[in-house]
Write an enzyme that holds these catalytic residues in place. Sequence first.
Site, short mmCIF file in Angstrom:
data_model
loop_
_atom_site.label_atom_id
_atom_site.label_comp_id
_atom_site.label_asym_id
_atom_site.label_seq_id
_atom_site.Cartn_x
_atom_site.Cartn_y
_atom_site.Cartn_z
N LYS A 5 -9.66 1.82 -1.71
CA LYS A 5 -9.85 1.22 -0.38
C LYS A 5 -11.16 1.70 0.24
O LYS A 5 -11.40 2.91 0.38
CB LYS A 5 -8.67 1.62 0.50
CG LYS A 5 -8.63 0.98 1.88
CD LYS A 5 -7.34 1.41 2.59
CE LYS A 5 -7.14 0.71 3.92
NZ LYS A 5 -5.86 1.12 4.55
N GLU A 53 0.85 -1.20 0.00
CA GLU A 53 0.00 0.00 0.00
C GLU A 53 0.89 1.25 0.00
O GLU A 53 1.95 1.26 0.62
CB GLU A 53 -0.83 -0.05 1.29
CG GLU A 53 -1.70 1.10 1.61
CD GLU A 53 -2.39 0.90 2.97
OE1 GLU A 53 -1.87 0.13 3.81
OE2 GLU A 53 -3.46 1.50 3.17
N CYS A 69 -4.99 -3.60 2.76
CA CYS A 69 -4.70 -3.58 4.19
C CYS A 69 -5.93 -3.84 5.08
O CYS A 69 -6.42 -4.94 5.15
CB CYS A 69 -4.03 -2.26 4.55
SG CYS A 69 -3.22 -2.28 6.16
#
Lengths: 294, 142
Positions: free
Chosen positions: A113, A43, A148
């Site tokens: 995300k 990321e 993540c």
Amino acid sequence: MKIGVVQSNNLQGLANLQRNREANQNMIEAAFRSGAEVVVLPECSNHHYIVGSRQEADELAETLDGPSVSAWRETAAAHGGYIAGGIIEREAGRLYNTAVLVGPGGIVGRYRKVHLFDWETEYLTPGNLGFPLFYLESLDVHVGMLICYDLRFPEAVRSLALAGCELLLVPTTWTSIGKSILWDEKGYCLANYLAVAHSYSNRISIACANRAGGENGVQFLGSSLVVDSQSRIAAGPAAKREADVLIAEIDPKLSRNKRVGTKNDLLLDRCPGQYTLLVKQNEITSKQGENSSV
Amino acid sequence: MSVTKLNHIGIIVSDLEAAILKYQEVLGVKLDRIEDYGAGLLRIAFFPLGEILLELIQPLRPGSTAWDFLQEHGEGIEHLAFQVDDIAAECSRLIRENIPVADWAPRAGAGKTQICFLKREALCGVLGEFVTEGDCSETGSV
């Protein structure tokens, strides 16, 4: 197919962007030289993770034709492979935590995300693209991406599995924030078990690329890994505190068979009628979570 | 291949002031300077000894391999640093030849140097560092 995972150890600061790009590029090249057909990066691949202001986030942000994605496109074209990397994406005045997938023909797609973490909640906009699936024709594989903290949400992984995801690529920054333990006696961090569990419950391959090092008192956990479709650790966990490159041989097509024994199927056995709380808004969980850490 | 000499020996200590006194008393070496490194990660005392340096390194908080070394092994020699003329060229050579490295591009070291750490397996269990004298833009993590 062979998959490569780049575990970065980026230096902080705008002044180190070029150095980070050089180091990460060297690792991408090493992965392709080792035969990787898909390479996953962490990321926010080329810069530090902990961001202290909207202005700082904006200074680090790029568009899809920015230097990081452009370099990945060139490298993917040169090697005839695919690269999934992370950027803070700037579009129409908003900033997103985005994973970009590029291939020999250019940009394949992107994922923004959905579940923002820590400082991201203040400066970034939650993803608005859902959980898209991408078909890599030359490899005959359906690829999804999560970033993540997304991995903490089984709903996200299951959404991709239901869409037909066979290989899940996870650019990540596993941190010490809110962790009771960083690594167990076997050297695994908790997210390693999470990846294995998601693979087991969905029968998919998962490749997680984390970073090493630390920033502002926050420890990054390294321990990148690749889990194959039969929930075996195919590579890793990588080094805890250093940059590293993993190469794994996996067969994501094994994800297509969801049968368990002769009478069960991981997706067909679902009972959505019993899952009413899953599609309700957050009033219950937010009350319960007021005093808990993530 | 252009390692020209041993540059320094990195020695992990738990109490820098006590270690400085001990090295001065036992070896008679003279302290050159003390530097902070890595935004509060390490304090390093430099002792010239002939053509090389002894670096006494006190890890101050978690987040460095030096800290891990202290927790796992206690005080002692942690790494050997080898001087090279061109750190960028040597780092590229290591990567090209698939020699295990911890740094995939040079970075700023203590004492106005540029450094590149290898992994222990590269030198039979010894943690090696390549170092070139010369400033770098910014000090990063260790």
